[in-house]
Design a protein around this motif. Structure first.
Motif, mmCIF file in Angstrom:
data_model
loop_
_atom_site.group_PDB
_atom_site.id
_atom_site.type_symbol
_atom_site.label_atom_id
_atom_site.label_comp_id
_atom_site.label_asym_id
_atom_site.label_seq_id
_atom_site.Cartn_x
_atom_site.Cartn_y
_atom_site.Cartn_z
ATOM 1 N N TRP A 88 13.501 -52.342 2.449
ATOM 2 C CA TRP A 88 12.743 -51.300 3.198
ATOM 3 C C TRP A 88 13.853 -50.471 3.581
ATOM 4 O O TRP A 88 15.125 -50.736 4.216
ATOM 5 C CB TRP A 88 12.388 -51.925 4.566
ATOM 6 C CG TRP A 88 11.673 -51.402 5.623
ATOM 7 C CD1 TRP A 88 10.472 -50.612 5.115
ATOM 8 C CD2 TRP A 88 11.746 -51.244 6.882
ATOM 9 N NE1 TRP A 88 10.062 -50.062 6.265
ATOM 10 C CE2 TRP A 88 10.859 -50.383 7.348
ATOM 11 C CE3 TRP A 88 12.948 -51.737 7.691
ATOM 12 C CZ2 TRP A 88 11.031 -50.053 8.771
ATOM 13 C CZ3 TRP A 88 12.700 -51.420 9.112
ATOM 14 C CH2 TRP A 88 11.760 -50.539 9.485
ATOM 15 N N ARG A 89 13.722 -49.077 3.346
ATOM 16 C CA ARG A 89 14.765 -48.006 3.484
ATOM 17 C C ARG A 89 14.484 -46.955 4.374
ATOM 18 O O ARG A 89 14.172 -45.995 3.717
ATOM 19 C CB ARG A 89 15.277 -47.749 2.304
ATOM 20 C CG ARG A 89 15.996 -48.838 1.140
ATOM 21 C CD ARG A 89 16.252 -48.584 -0.133
ATOM 22 N NE ARG A 89 16.956 -47.354 -0.115
ATOM 23 C CZ ARG A 89 17.238 -46.471 -1.285
ATOM 24 N NH1 ARG A 89 16.677 -46.966 -2.416
ATOM 25 N NH2 ARG A 89 17.856 -45.737 -1.376
ATOM 26 N N ASP A 105 25.337 -40.538 2.489
ATOM 27 C CA ASP A 105 24.164 -41.613 2.866
ATOM 28 C C ASP A 105 24.630 -42.694 3.863
ATOM 29 O O ASP A 105 24.660 -43.746 3.349
ATOM 30 C CB ASP A 105 23.646 -42.034 1.634
ATOM 31 C CG ASP A 105 24.647 -42.432 0.747
ATOM 32 O OD1 ASP A 105 24.460 -42.912 -0.292
ATOM 33 O OD2 ASP A 105 25.813 -42.352 0.675
ATOM 34 N N PHE A 121 20.684 -52.076 -2.146
ATOM 35 C CA PHE A 121 19.768 -51.364 -1.009
ATOM 36 C C PHE A 121 18.907 -52.804 -0.411
ATOM 37 O O PHE A 121 18.693 -53.633 -1.346
ATOM 38 C CB PHE A 121 18.911 -50.257 -1.409
ATOM 39 C CG PHE A 121 19.720 -49.102 -1.390
ATOM 40 C CD1 PHE A 121 19.967 -48.350 -0.386
ATOM 41 C CD2 PHE A 121 19.838 -48.605 -2.829
ATOM 42 C CE1 PHE A 121 21.014 -47.398 -0.412
ATOM 43 C CE2 PHE A 121 20.702 -47.276 -2.862
ATOM 44 C CZ PHE A 121 21.185 -46.731 -1.792
ATOM 45 N N LEU A 122 18.373 -52.594 0.597
ATOM 46 C CA LEU A 122 17.424 -53.525 1.122
ATOM 47 C C LEU A 122 16.023 -53.116 0.603
ATOM 48 O O LEU A 122 15.993 -51.925 0.268
ATOM 49 C CB LEU A 122 17.501 -53.768 2.817
ATOM 50 C CG LEU A 122 18.644 -54.224 3.471
ATOM 51 C CD1 LEU A 122 18.606 -54.052 4.862
ATOM 52 C CD2 LEU A 122 18.703 -55.800 2.887
ATOM 53 N N ASP A 173 23.593 -49.252 6.379
ATOM 54 C CA ASP A 173 23.672 -48.385 5.112
ATOM 55 C C ASP A 173 22.681 -48.583 4.090
ATOM 56 O O ASP A 173 22.144 -47.943 3.376
ATOM 57 C CB ASP A 173 25.178 -48.207 4.763
ATOM 58 C CG ASP A 173 25.974 -47.174 5.329
ATOM 59 O OD1 ASP A 173 25.331 -46.873 6.459
ATOM 60 O OD2 ASP A 173 27.096 -47.056 5.092
ATOM 61 N N ALA A 174 22.580 -49.982 3.909
ATOM 62 C CA ALA A 174 21.484 -50.556 2.915
ATOM 63 C C ALA A 174 20.216 -50.109 3.133
ATOM 64 O O ALA A 174 19.276 -50.221 2.205
ATOM 65 C CB ALA A 174 21.793 -51.952 2.758
ATOM 66 N N MET A 175 19.797 -49.818 4.327
ATOM 67 C CA MET A 175 18.439 -49.360 4.869
ATOM 68 C C MET A 175 18.252 -47.675 4.617
ATOM 69 O O MET A 175 17.404 -47.338 5.162
ATOM 70 C CB MET A 175 18.338 -49.684 6.345
ATOM 71 C CG MET A 175 18.101 -51.361 6.487
ATOM 72 S SD MET A 175 18.243 -51.798 8.034
ATOM 73 C CE MET A 175 16.371 -50.994 8.555
ATOM 74 N N THR A 176 19.501 -47.186 4.351
ATOM 75 C CA THR A 176 19.265 -45.681 4.274
ATOM 76 C C THR A 176 18.522 -45.355 2.880
ATOM 77 O O THR A 176 18.475 -45.836 2.038
ATOM 78 C CB THR A 176 20.692 -45.093 4.191
ATOM 79 O OG1 THR A 176 21.340 -45.373 3.001
ATOM 80 C CG2 THR A 176 21.150 -45.102 5.567
ATOM 81 N N ASN A 177 18.120 -44.072 2.645
ATOM 82 C CA ASN A 177 17.181 -43.480 1.632
ATOM 83 C C ASN A 177 17.860 -42.908 0.519
ATOM 84 O O ASN A 177 17.127 -42.094 -0.180
ATOM 85 C CB ASN A 177 15.806 -42.791 1.853
ATOM 86 C CG ASN A 177 16.345 -41.614 2.659
ATOM 87 O OD1 ASN A 177 17.423 -41.135 2.920
ATOM 88 N ND2 ASN A 177 15.367 -40.913 3.294
ATOM 89 N N GLY A 237 23.875 -47.203 -2.858
ATOM 90 C CA GLY A 237 23.788 -48.639 -2.270
ATOM 91 C C GLY A 237 25.178 -49.072 -1.754
ATOM 92 O O GLY A 237 26.113 -48.536 -2.062
#
Length: 195
Positions: free
Chosen positions: A142-143, A11, A139-140, A118-122, A126
């Motif tokens: 919005w991912r 990820d 995570f943010l 990376d914190a925006m990946t699904n 995290g």
């Protein structure tokens, strides 16, 4: 302990996107002309946090302190790496001067941008932004970025194409649009001031 084999598709936003984001963001916040060495170090700094995947070969688990998206993705790592680069590669710049702080800030931005993307990946565990002091993975909210596979062979697949598409839509296009607006504004201000 989570090992790489448990995550055949890992990820991380692709290395190219990390480098692009760092370079583009730097040109947005700093209009100063810089040499190839600076840009190479900057792009390398943006990609460096993913060197932590080497740990899988040594039995370091994904969720461990030194695991993927752990300490090397933290803000402390970004600060320490930035300091290392500036002290080592820019010894001629006076410590504490405005150019020195600017370099430090730009390398910090480049390195820290990796964890933010990376914190925006699904997927995954995290980012340990506050490691080693606090090892919670974040995570943010919005991912939208698709999880990127590790390894060239896996990247050039249907899954890799989906990753590239999401990175173009959610990273490359927005940053490019901001860069174009910033460049246009700078040109207009330069023209207006007559310099």
């Amino acid at each position: 302990m989570i090992l790489l084999d448990s995550y055949p598709l890992n990820d991380v936003a692709s290395a190219l996107t990390h480098a692009f984001a760092a370079v583009a963001l730097t040109t947005i916040v700093s209009a100063e002309k810089r040499d190839w060495r600076f840009w190479t170090l900057l792009a390398g700094s943006a990609v460096l946090p993913d060197a932590d995947v080497i740990g899988f070969a040594f039995g370091i688990g994904y969720g461990d302190l030194l695991g993927h998206r752990g300490l090397s993705h933290s803000l402390l790592f970004a600060a320490a790496w930035s300091m290392t680069v500036v002290l080592w590669e820019y010894r001629q710049v006076t410590k504490g001067s405005k150019p020195w702080w600017t370099l430090l800030g730009l390398f910090f931005l480049a390195t820290a941008s990796h964890g933010v993307l990376d914190a925006m990946t699904n997927g995954g565990l995290g980012i340990a932004f506050f490691s080693p002091f606090e090892t919670t993975r974040y995570f943010l909210p919005w991912r939208p970025i698709q999880v990127s596979p590790i390894g060239v062979g896996r990247f050039f697949s249907g899954r890799g194409a989906a990753v590239i598409a999401s990175e173009i839509i959610y990273v490359w296009l927005p940053i490019s649009l901001i860069w174009i607006c910033n460049w246009t504004l700078r040109k207009a201000v330069t023209r207006r001031s007559g310099t």
